[in-house]
Design a protein around this motif. Structure first.
Motif, PDB file in Angstrom:
ATOM      1  N   MET A   1       0.852  -1.200   0.000  1.00  0.00           N
ATOM      2  CA  MET A   1       0.000   0.000   0.000  1.00  0.00           C
ATOM      3  C   MET A   1       0.887   1.249   0.000  1.00  0.00           C
ATOM      4  N   ALA A   2       0.424   2.293  -0.680  1.00  0.00           N
ATOM      5  CA  ALA A   2       1.110   3.596  -0.671  1.00  0.00           C
ATOM      6  C   ALA A   2       0.136   4.624  -0.101  1.00  0.00           C
ATOM      7  N   ILE A   3       0.668   5.768   0.317  1.00  0.00           N
ATOM      8  CA  ILE A   3      -0.222   6.760   0.935  1.00  0.00           C
ATOM      9  C   ILE A   3      -1.223   7.301  -0.080  1.00  0.00           C
ATOM     10  N   SER A   4      -0.856   7.247  -1.381  1.00  0.00           N
ATOM     11  CA  SER A   4      -1.770   7.737  -2.421  1.00  0.00           C
ATOM     12  C   SER A   4      -3.000   6.826  -2.556  1.00  0.00           C
ATOM     13  N   ASP A   5      -2.948   5.620  -1.957  1.00  0.00           N
ATOM     14  CA  ASP A   5      -4.115   4.719  -1.998  1.00  0.00           C
ATOM     15  C   ASP A   5      -5.194   5.132  -0.993  1.00  0.00           C
ATOM     16  N   LEU A   6      -4.836   5.998  -0.059  1.00  0.00           N
ATOM     17  CA  LEU A   6      -5.804   6.392   0.969  1.00  0.00           C
ATOM     18  C   LEU A   6      -6.612   7.604   0.517  1.00  0.00           C
ATOM     19  N   GLU A   7      -7.845   7.663   1.005  1.00  0.00           N
ATOM     20  CA  GLU A   7      -8.708   8.805   0.667  1.00  0.00           C
ATOM     21  C   GLU A   7      -8.784   9.748   1.858  1.00  0.00           C
ATOM     22  N   PHE A   8      -8.296  10.958   1.651  1.00  0.00           N
ATOM     23  CA  PHE A   8      -8.255  11.931   2.744  1.00  0.00           C
ATOM     24  C   PHE A   8      -9.348  12.978   2.567  1.00  0.00           C
ATOM     25  N   PRO A   9      -9.770  13.595   3.666  1.00  0.00           N
ATOM     26  CA  PRO A   9     -10.721  14.712   3.552  1.00  0.00           C
ATOM     27  C   PRO A   9     -10.101  15.849   2.744  1.00  0.00           C
ATOM     28  N   GLY A  11      -8.449  19.116   1.682  1.00  0.00           N
ATOM     29  CA  GLY A  11      -7.558  20.015   2.422  1.00  0.00           C
ATOM     30  C   GLY A  11      -6.457  19.279   3.167  1.00  0.00           C
ATOM     31  N   VAL A  12      -6.513  17.937   3.183  1.00  0.00           N
ATOM     32  CA  VAL A  12      -5.406  17.168   3.767  1.00  0.00           C
ATOM     33  C   VAL A  12      -4.481  16.770   2.618  1.00  0.00           C
ATOM     34  N   VAL A  13      -3.204  17.126   2.760  1.00  0.00           N
ATOM     35  CA  VAL A  13      -2.239  16.876   1.687  1.00  0.00           C
ATOM     36  C   VAL A  13      -1.312  15.745   2.116  1.00  0.00           C
ATOM     37  N   ALA A  14      -1.142  14.745   1.260  1.00  0.00           N
ATOM     38  CA  ALA A  14      -0.244  13.630   1.585  1.00  0.00           C
ATOM     39  C   ALA A  14       1.000  13.722   0.706  1.00  0.00           C
ATOM     40  N   ARG A  15       2.182  13.670   1.331  1.00  0.00           N
ATOM     41  CA  ARG A  15       3.441  13.757   0.583  1.00  0.00           C
ATOM     42  C   ARG A  15       4.230  12.470   0.822  1.00  0.00           C
ATOM     43  N   LEU A 206       1.058   3.246   8.182  1.00  0.00           N
ATOM     44  CA  LEU A 206       0.093   3.590   7.125  1.00  0.00           C
ATOM     45  C   LEU A 206      -1.221   2.833   7.341  1.00  0.00           C
ATOM     46  N   SER A 207      -1.108   1.570   7.762  1.00  0.00           N
ATOM     47  CA  SER A 207      -2.328   0.783   8.049  1.00  0.00           C
ATOM     48  C   SER A 207      -3.082   1.394   9.232  1.00  0.00           C
ATOM     49  N   VAL A 208      -2.339   1.863  10.243  1.00  0.00           N
ATOM     50  CA  VAL A 208      -2.982   2.506  11.396  1.00  0.00           C
ATOM     51  C   VAL A 208      -3.732   3.752  10.927  1.00  0.00           C
ATOM     52  N   LEU A 209      -3.076   4.520  10.059  1.00  0.00           N
ATOM     53  CA  LEU A 209      -3.696   5.737   9.526  1.00  0.00           C
ATOM     54  C   LEU A 209      -4.968   5.384   8.740  1.00  0.00           C
ATOM     55  N   GLU A 210      -4.896   4.313   7.952  1.00  0.00           N
ATOM     56  CA  GLU A 210      -6.057   3.868   7.157  1.00  0.00           C
ATOM     57  C   GLU A 210      -7.231   3.539   8.082  1.00  0.00           C
ATOM     58  N   PRO A 230      -6.577  22.038   8.136  1.00  0.00           N
ATOM     59  CA  PRO A 230      -5.387  21.836   7.310  1.00  0.00           C
ATOM     60  C   PRO A 230      -4.476  20.782   7.941  1.00  0.00           C
ATOM     61  N   LEU A 231      -3.909  19.948   7.106  1.00  0.00           N
ATOM     62  CA  LEU A 231      -2.917  18.967   7.581  1.00  0.00           C
ATOM     63  C   LEU A 231      -2.071  18.519   6.391  1.00  0.00           C
ATOM     64  N   GLU A 232      -0.765  18.447   6.600  1.00  0.00           N
ATOM     65  CA  GLU A 232       0.123  17.854   5.588  1.00  0.00           C
ATOM     66  C   GLU A 232       0.761  16.622   6.212  1.00  0.00           C
ATOM     67  N   ILE A 233       0.633  15.504   5.512  1.00  0.00           N
ATOM     68  CA  ILE A 233       1.173  14.245   6.032  1.00  0.00           C
ATOM     69  C   ILE A 233       2.418  13.871   5.226  1.00  0.00           C
ATOM     70  N   TYR A 234       3.514  13.664   5.934  1.00  0.00           N
ATOM     71  CA  TYR A 234       4.765  13.222   5.315  1.00  0.00           C
ATOM     72  C   TYR A 234       4.920  11.737   5.616  1.00  0.00           C
ATOM     73  N   TRP A 235       5.078  10.942   4.567  1.00  0.00           N
ATOM     74  CA  TRP A 235       5.174   9.489   4.765  1.00  0.00           C
ATOM     75  C   TRP A 235       6.281   8.925   3.884  1.00  0.00           C
ATOM     76  N   CYS A 236       6.927   7.863   4.357  1.00  0.00           N
ATOM     77  CA  CYS A 236       7.784   7.044   3.489  1.00  0.00           C
ATOM     78  C   CYS A 236       7.614   5.589   3.902  1.00  0.00           C
TER      79      CYS A 236
END
Ligand SMILES: O=C1O[C@H](COP(=O)(O)O)[C@@H](O)[C@H](O)[C@H]1O
Length: 237
Positions: A1-9, A11-15, A206-210, A230-236
């Motif tokens: 899974m990648a963070i781009s697979d998740l659906e965010f509200p 205004g939430v930006v995933a990087r 990432l699974s916890v976030l999902e 507003p929220l920006e999420i940084y993930w690797c």
């Protein structure tokens, strides 16, 4: 899974970043830019960071950033109730990895107080936090149990700490899954940050976030209270 697979509200930006070092460098750059903007706008900047093990590379990268560090106030989203000399102290972590070189000129507002009880320590921290200006940049982390700051699932004061109108800036917290009593900043103070960032690494988190996105149960997964704009999420990975 990648963070781009998740659906965010909205205004939430995933990087997404390829690895920890790229994440740390990119996060440090974004934080430094926001601190510079804050200094340009009101001549000082307030940065609140998290502890744990994940932020070390970010702290080191941020310490390298050319900034008028004497104008930066650094504080913590949470603290383990242990003296600064203790290996698990979040303040010690910040002193050791962020406040180095030119960054040592920044002022640190620590949360720890020695007191007869955790509740008394939290009241002393509450007084200390009256000196905390509005937060310009907040960097949150997240544990595998869905806690953020020291807002732990099942902790007795969690309900109070998560109220939008909680009058306290700091509350005592018990972390059932990990050692040490805790002190945490409460939801309204954290949510008022101008730039809130969340940094997490690995498939497990990432699974916890999902799950937090799906269930939106703040008591079971306190991070879900922060998953809105507003929220920006940084993930690797
Ligand atoms: O205990 C804590 O855990 C979380 C996450 O830490 P990590 O080592 O898994 O990144 C952290 O955000 C919090 O500030 C800290 O006290």
């Amino acid at each position: 899974m990648a963070i781009s697979d998740l659906e965010f509200p909205v205004g939430v930006v995933a990087r997404s970043h390829s690895d920890s070092q790229h994440l740390a460098t990119s996060l440090a750059q974004a934080v430094a830019d926001a601190l510079r903007d804050a200094i340009d706008s009101h001549d000082h900047a307030t940065l609140v960071v998290s502890g744990g093990r994940s932020p070390i590379a970010f702290f080191k990268a941020l310490a390298q950033q050319p900034l008028p560090w004497a104008k930066v106030l650094v504080s913590l989203a949470d603290e383990r109730w242990v003296p600064v000399s203790h290996a698990d102290s979040n303040e010690a972590l910040v002193r050791q990895h962020l406040l180095q070189g030119p960054a040592a000129e920044a002022r640190l507002l620590g949360l720890y107080h020695s007191a007869g009880s955790l509740e008394e320590a939290a009241r002393l921290t509450e007084q200390t936090l009256s000196d905390l200006p509005p937060i310009d940049v907040l960097v949150l982390g997240m544990g595998n149990d869905g806690h953020t700051a020291s807002l732990f699932p099942d902790s007795p004061s969690l309900h109070e700490a998560l109220q939008d109108d909680c009058p306290r800036r700091c509350l005592p917290m018990l972390a059932p899954s990990v050692p040490h009593q805790r002190l945490t900043l409460t939801l309204p103070l954290l949510k008022a940050a101008r730039l809130p960032l969340l940094a997490i690494e690995g498939q497990g988190k990432l699974s916890v976030l999902e799950q937090a996105l799906q269930h939106r149960d703040h008591k079971k997964m306190p991070i879900s209270a922060f998953l809105g704009a507003p929220l920006e999420i940084y993930w690797c990975p």
